[in-house]
Every structure is written in C-alpha cells, then in structure tokens.
Scaffold this active site. Sequence first.
Site, PDB file in Angstrom:
ATOM      1  N   ARG A 165     -16.700 -21.330  -9.856  1.00 39.17           N
ATOM      2  CA  ARG A 165     -18.001 -20.997  -9.642  1.00 39.17           C
ATOM      3  C   ARG A 165     -18.520 -22.114  -8.463  1.00 39.17           C
ATOM      4  O   ARG A 165     -19.625 -22.633  -8.711  1.00 39.17           O
ATOM      5  CB  ARG A 165     -19.043 -20.950 -10.545  1.00 39.17           C
ATOM      6  CG  ARG A 165     -18.609 -19.790 -11.641  1.00 39.17           C
ATOM      7  CD  ARG A 165     -19.640 -19.800 -12.663  1.00 39.17           C
ATOM      8  NE  ARG A 165     -20.675 -18.858 -12.057  1.00 39.17           N
ATOM      9  CZ  ARG A 165     -21.750 -18.828 -13.020  1.00 39.17           C
ATOM     10  NH1 ARG A 165     -21.778 -19.025 -14.231  1.00 39.17           N
ATOM     11  NH2 ARG A 165     -22.827 -18.210 -12.727  1.00 39.17           N
ATOM     12  N   LYS A 202     -33.852 -12.236 -16.980  1.00 41.73           N
ATOM     13  CA  LYS A 202     -33.651 -13.653 -16.411  1.00 41.73           C
ATOM     14  C   LYS A 202     -33.149 -13.819 -14.996  1.00 41.73           C
ATOM     15  O   LYS A 202     -33.620 -14.767 -14.292  1.00 41.73           O
ATOM     16  CB  LYS A 202     -32.636 -14.396 -17.569  1.00 41.73           C
ATOM     17  CG  LYS A 202     -32.066 -15.474 -17.211  1.00 41.73           C
ATOM     18  CD  LYS A 202     -31.007 -15.994 -17.888  1.00 41.73           C
ATOM     19  CE  LYS A 202     -29.510 -15.559 -17.738  1.00 41.73           C
ATOM     20  NZ  LYS A 202     -28.706 -16.084 -16.825  1.00 41.73           N
ATOM     21  N   ASN A 203     -32.045 -13.251 -14.555  1.00 44.28           N
ATOM     22  CA  ASN A 203     -31.680 -13.289 -13.458  1.00 44.28           C
ATOM     23  C   ASN A 203     -32.186 -13.056 -12.193  1.00 44.28           C
ATOM     24  O   ASN A 203     -32.161 -13.235 -10.864  1.00 44.28           O
ATOM     25  CB  ASN A 203     -30.240 -12.797 -13.166  1.00 44.28           C
ATOM     26  CG  ASN A 203     -29.193 -13.608 -14.064  1.00 44.28           C
ATOM     27  OD1 ASN A 203     -29.434 -14.551 -14.665  1.00 44.28           O
ATOM     28  ND2 ASN A 203     -27.953 -12.756 -14.357  1.00 44.28           N
ATOM     29  N   ASP A 219     -21.247  -9.232 -16.148  1.00 49.81           N
ATOM     30  CA  ASP A 219     -22.163  -9.669 -17.192  1.00 49.81           C
ATOM     31  C   ASP A 219     -22.168  -8.630 -18.485  1.00 49.81           C
ATOM     32  O   ASP A 219     -22.781  -8.864 -19.585  1.00 49.81           O
ATOM     33  CB  ASP A 219     -23.566  -9.910 -16.715  1.00 49.81           C
ATOM     34  CG  ASP A 219     -23.721 -11.062 -15.988  1.00 49.81           C
ATOM     35  OD1 ASP A 219     -22.724 -11.761 -15.882  1.00 49.81           O
ATOM     36  OD2 ASP A 219     -24.778 -11.109 -15.249  1.00 49.81           O
ATOM     37  N   ARG A 264     -30.237 -18.949 -24.190  1.00 50.17           N
ATOM     38  CA  ARG A 264     -30.217 -19.021 -22.311  1.00 50.17           C
ATOM     39  C   ARG A 264     -30.775 -17.894 -21.993  1.00 50.17           C
ATOM     40  O   ARG A 264     -31.462 -17.882 -20.897  1.00 50.17           O
ATOM     41  CB  ARG A 264     -28.957 -19.410 -21.866  1.00 50.17           C
ATOM     42  CG  ARG A 264     -28.622 -20.915 -22.357  1.00 50.17           C
ATOM     43  CD  ARG A 264     -27.427 -21.400 -21.374  1.00 50.17           C
ATOM     44  NE  ARG A 264     -27.673 -21.258 -20.330  1.00 50.17           N
ATOM     45  CZ  ARG A 264     -26.841 -20.980 -19.167  1.00 50.17           C
ATOM     46  NH1 ARG A 264     -25.574 -21.705 -19.431  1.00 50.17           N
ATOM     47  NH2 ARG A 264     -27.239 -21.099 -17.786  1.00 50.17           N
ATOM     48  N   CYS A 273     -17.341 -24.592 -15.147  1.00 53.25           N
ATOM     49  CA  CYS A 273     -18.115 -23.669 -16.125  1.00 53.25           C
ATOM     50  C   CYS A 273     -17.213 -23.059 -16.734  1.00 53.25           C
ATOM     51  O   CYS A 273     -16.055 -22.767 -16.664  1.00 53.25           O
ATOM     52  CB  CYS A 273     -18.899 -22.814 -15.009  1.00 53.25           C
ATOM     53  SG  CYS A 273     -19.655 -21.255 -15.809  1.00 53.25           S
TER      54      CYS A 273
HETATM   55  N1  EPU Z   1     -18.334 -17.842  -5.292  1.00 55.63           N
HETATM   56  C1  EPU Z   1     -17.601 -18.756  -4.324  1.00 55.63           C
HETATM   57  N2  EPU Z   1     -18.479 -19.516  -3.565  1.00 55.63           N
HETATM   58  C2  EPU Z   1     -20.066 -19.534  -3.677  1.00 55.63           C
HETATM   59  C3  EPU Z   1     -20.412 -18.785  -4.579  1.00 55.63           C
HETATM   60  C4  EPU Z   1     -19.883 -17.819  -5.484  1.00 55.63           C
HETATM   61  O1  EPU Z   1     -16.548 -18.620  -4.297  1.00 55.63           O
HETATM   62  O2  EPU Z   1     -20.586 -20.308  -2.751  1.00 55.63           O
HETATM   63  C5  EPU Z   1     -17.476 -16.905  -5.966  1.00 55.63           C
HETATM   64  C6  EPU Z   1     -17.788 -17.196  -7.913  1.00 55.63           C
HETATM   65  O3  EPU Z   1     -16.845 -18.359  -8.071  1.00 55.63           O
HETATM   66  C7  EPU Z   1     -17.526 -15.831  -8.099  1.00 55.63           C
HETATM   67  C8  EPU Z   1     -17.936 -14.955  -7.189  1.00 55.63           C
HETATM   68  O4  EPU Z   1     -18.098 -15.663  -6.049  1.00 55.63           O
HETATM   69  O5  EPU Z   1     -15.924 -15.771  -8.244  1.00 55.63           O
HETATM   70  C9  EPU Z   1     -19.354 -14.106  -7.568  1.00 55.63           C
HETATM   71  O6  EPU Z   1     -20.374 -15.301  -8.087  1.00 55.63           O
HETATM   72  P1  EPU Z   1     -21.803 -15.062  -7.623  1.00 55.63           P
HETATM   73  O7  EPU Z   1     -22.111 -16.379  -6.741  1.00 55.63           O
HETATM   74  O8  EPU Z   1     -22.112 -13.829  -7.316  1.00 55.63           O
HETATM   75  O9  EPU Z   1     -22.427 -15.634  -9.187  1.00 55.63           O
HETATM   76  P2  EPU Z   1     -23.630 -16.376  -9.193  1.00 55.63           P
HETATM   77  O10 EPU Z   1     -24.616 -16.003  -8.251  1.00 55.63           O
HETATM   78  O11 EPU Z   1     -23.416 -17.720  -9.638  1.00 55.63           O
HETATM   79  C10 EPU Z   1     -25.143 -14.581 -10.701  1.00 55.63           C
HETATM   80  C11 EPU Z   1     -25.610 -14.340 -11.952  1.00 55.63           C
HETATM   81  C12 EPU Z   1     -24.522 -14.531 -13.016  1.00 55.63           C
HETATM   82  C13 EPU Z   1     -23.567 -13.191 -12.959  1.00 55.63           C
HETATM   83  C14 EPU Z   1     -22.969 -13.088 -11.495  1.00 55.63           C
HETATM   84  C15 EPU Z   1     -22.310 -12.129 -10.986  1.00 55.63           C
HETATM   85  C16 EPU Z   1     -27.546 -15.357 -11.717  1.00 55.63           C
HETATM   86  C17 EPU Z   1     -28.400 -16.628 -12.219  1.00 55.63           C
HETATM   87  N3  EPU Z   1     -26.467 -15.624 -12.467  1.00 55.63           N
HETATM   88  O12 EPU Z   1     -24.118 -15.972 -10.663  1.00 55.63           O
HETATM   89  O13 EPU Z   1     -25.058 -14.253 -14.507  1.00 55.63           O
HETATM   90  O14 EPU Z   1     -22.582 -12.947 -13.881  1.00 55.63           O
HETATM   91  O15 EPU Z   1     -24.037 -13.676 -10.545  1.00 55.63           O
HETATM   92  O16 EPU Z   1     -22.903 -10.800 -11.065  1.00 55.63           O
HETATM   93  O17 EPU Z   1     -28.121 -14.710 -11.307  1.00 55.63           O
HETATM   94  C18 EPU Z   1     -25.225 -14.520 -16.768  1.00 55.63           C
HETATM   95  O18 EPU Z   1     -26.486 -14.040 -16.739  1.00 55.63           O
HETATM   96  O19 EPU Z   1     -24.659 -14.620 -17.949  1.00 55.63           O
HETATM   97  C19 EPU Z   1     -24.501 -14.855 -15.552  1.00 55.63           C
HETATM   98  C20 EPU Z   1     -23.317 -15.486 -15.631  1.00 55.63           C
END
Ligand code: EPU
Length: 434
Positions: free
Chosen positions: A125, A22-23, A308, A400, A120
């Site tokens: 996030r 999915k990701n 995850d 999801r 969230c």
């Molecule tokens: N963060 C910030 N600012 C930003 C972006 C992120 O502070 O602009 C922080 C977040 O709050 C968090 C950390 O950085 O504390 C890491 O977040 P990241 O941006 O890596 O998470 P994401 O890209 O929103 C993806 C996956 C998640 C997975 C995380 C971590 C997708 C669509 N989602 O989320 O997947 O947990 O990376 O590996 O790729 C899931 O599939 O259940 C899921 C939540």
Amino acid sequence: MDKFVIRGGNPLLGTVRVSGAKNAALPAMAAALLTEEPVILENIPQVRDIETTRKLLAAMGADVELGYGRAHHRTTICCRNLASPEASYELVKTMRASTLVLGPLLARCGRARVSLPGGCAIGARPIDLHIKGLEKLGATITQEHGYVEASAKRLRGAEIVFDKITVTGTEDLLMAATLADGETLLRNCAREPEVADLAGLLNKMGARIEGAGTSTIRVRGVSALSGAKHRIIPDRIEAGTFIIAGALTGGDLNVAGCEPRHLDSILQKLTEVGVKIAHNGDSVRVFGDGDWKASDMVTEEYPGFPTDMQAQYMVLATQAKGSSVITENIFENRFMHALELVRMGASIKVEGHRALVRGKTPLSAAAVLASDLRASASLVIAALVADGETIIDRVYHIDRGYEHIEEKLRGVGAQIRRIGEMLPKKVAAPLVRA
Ligand code: EPU
C-alpha cells in the site's frame, strides 16, 4: 485486548440497521481542512478510525466536536486555525487513511508534513500515486525521516492520469484540486460511491467538480471554500457483511438503511450462489435454506466485487457445494483469514493471489486471531455458523470500522459477547507466622 465469544447456531432474525460509511466519513472529515468555516457531517459511524481522525485534526488545531446523546452521529469540524499542518507517525501508523490530509493541507496552507504510513497487514500500500499527482499540481515534495514534506504557494490545475486506480489517491487529489488555480482533469479515477459522496460534499462547500463516480473527473479550481452540511452515505461493506451473515445462519434478516444500488455486484454474486434476496427501498431482506452452490469470485475496483467483502464471501464459499476460486486483485496479502478459517474446519488452499475453497465443510468453534478489519468480520460470520463457542482475539481491528457490531448482532438473535482481557489478580503471599 478485547475478545469476542460467539456461540454459533442461531439464525439471525429481525432488522439490523446499517451505519454511515467509514470510508466516506474519513475523506469528508479531511475535506473540512479546506475551509475556515464549520463543516457539519451527519451519519458519522462511531468507530475507532473516526476517533483517530478527530485526534489527527485536533492535533493540527481544528475544533472537532463529536456529537453525543441524540446527536451522536453528527460531527462539527471547524478548521479556522490550523497551527500545525502535520500528521504525525503516531497517528498515521494506526490508520493509513490519515494520508488523506496531505492534499487538503497543501491546498489550504501551502505546506504539509505527513508521515509515510509504512507496511500494512494486507499489502504494501504505497502512496506514490498521491505524491506524483500532487507534484503534477505544482507541489515540491521531499521525503525525509519517514515523512513526506510538501509545499506549494498555490497549486496549479493539471491533467493527471492515475497509473493504477486508487480510492484515497483519487480523493486526495480531488480535494487538492478544488483550491488549485485553473482546471484539473483526473483520469482513470476510482468510481467508488465514497468518491462521489466526497465530491457531493465539496460541491456543497462551493467546489466545481463534474464527473465524480466516473473514471474522468473535471475540477475547476476556486479561491476559497465555505462551510456545509452533509449526510454520509450508508456503509455498503457493513451491509454486505450482515447480508452474508443473515444468509449463512439460515435466518430471515432485514438489512435496513442501506443503498441497494451500491450493492449491485455483491447481490448479483450472492444470487448466483443461491442466496435468496429481496430489496425494497433502502432495505435488503435475506433469507436462506442453506442450499448454496460454489461460484468463482474476483475482486475488482467498483463497480466490481469489492476486496473489502472478499473475506466474508470466503466464509460463504466454505458452505457452498463445490469448489470456488477466489481471486484477490487489489491487495497482495489479503488472505490472512483463510488460515484461521482452516483452523475452524474449512478446506482452503491459497496460492499467490488465488484461494481454492472446497465446500461444503462443517465449521467448528476454535480460538482464532483477527488480523485486519475485514478478516475479523469474516471470523465473526464463521463463528455464527460454527458448532460451539469461538473466541476471536484482537477485535480492536473490527472496532476500527464496524459500529457496535456485537450489539447489532445480539439485537437480531446472535449469541455474542465482548470480554476484556482478564489478568490474574496478584495474590499477596500469605503471612507465615511462627
Ligand atoms: N496503490 C499504489 N500506489 C498508491 C495508492 C495505491 O500502488 O499511491 C495500490 C495499492 O497498494 C493497492 C491498489 O493500488 O494495491 C488499490 O489501493 P487504494 O489506494 O485504492 O486503496 P486505499 O485507498 O488505500 C481504500 C479503502 C480500503 C479498500 C481499498 C480498495 C479507505 C479509507 N480505504 O483504500 O478499505 O480496501 O480502498 O477498495 O477508503 C477497509 O475498509 O477495510 C479498507 C482496507
């Protein structure tokens, strides 16, 4: 709202096949916004977030054909006419990954209007790093009425150092940089296999990206991208979920169609706990005798142990002898499942971003509530080993990201059934005749 009814105690035996990630599929679908030509994606999982992305792209004017019949894991996306480069709150609030369209829309259309995702269940996030990066590429960004409005005549290559490692942030900026004028250097990037998969697709579309999968990515901008055909990588988190389920039920389960290389940190930790694992090509076989020992675990960015898989690992820790400290380093509120597991008999104490799990405690069936995607998966695993019949409410969370999980588990011997909410029928008042 659908529920799962699961009767625990059956070992999982046989072969279960892993779906596409999915990701990896979500950013790949967003990448189709970068070209006027059709992008064909294979191995797309049939999960709710994919349907949400279809709606999101279709609302902008894209043609998105989700395959059916034998081609049900293929999707063709054509973004020739993008009438409205906008992601509405209605869709973004149901799926935060919708913000992945920000970079590609800006690069292709010169403007984008994307709702801010808001809070969230697992943490704040924010998307500040996406915004900061796009500004570095020359975009003008304002925030008003809950929306991010971005514009740029043409993005310009720049050097961007992420303050914190972000998966979708890296993907968003990577997509934007492909059409920027000149070279972009992205530093402190996420190294997840999903980022490398996206770069693989973008390069097939004509982008010039080097270093994806490492912490420094170099992108030489091009003036246009073309269509391409790409197969999405297997879902490492779905695979890991089945591996833990197979071990805990004392079964002999072959998890097929996965990429064991992407599972290194998971398999290493499970081996430490005493889970018996063998891999061969694209399959991981797991068989267990229930003699597990506690081991501390810390979630980290790839190649570390994935956040995850933290909830699923916690269930294993409840069945291991001794105390395990689980440290969640990525999200600040990702222990909601712990309280539900305690209701099933686990001994877990949460303090800040650490959870202390004392094992081994027998689990007993209860009515429990799923709070997010991976928390739901952990409750399913717990129910498979609990004594009695567990009812898991709000399984829309699991839909999801896990493709037909109940059918896959039933196929290897689990007793699991989905039930829709049953409302009492309105009974007409009896006619009273004199
Ligand atoms: N963060 C910030 N600012 C930003 C972006 C992120 O502070 O602009 C922080 C977040 O709050 C968090 C950390 O950085 O504390 C890491 O977040 P990241 O941006 O890596 O998470 P994401 O890209 O929103 C993806 C996956 C998640 C997975 C995380 C971590 C997708 C669509 N989602 O989320 O997947 O947990 O990376 O590996 O790729 C899931 O599939 O259940 C899921 C939540």
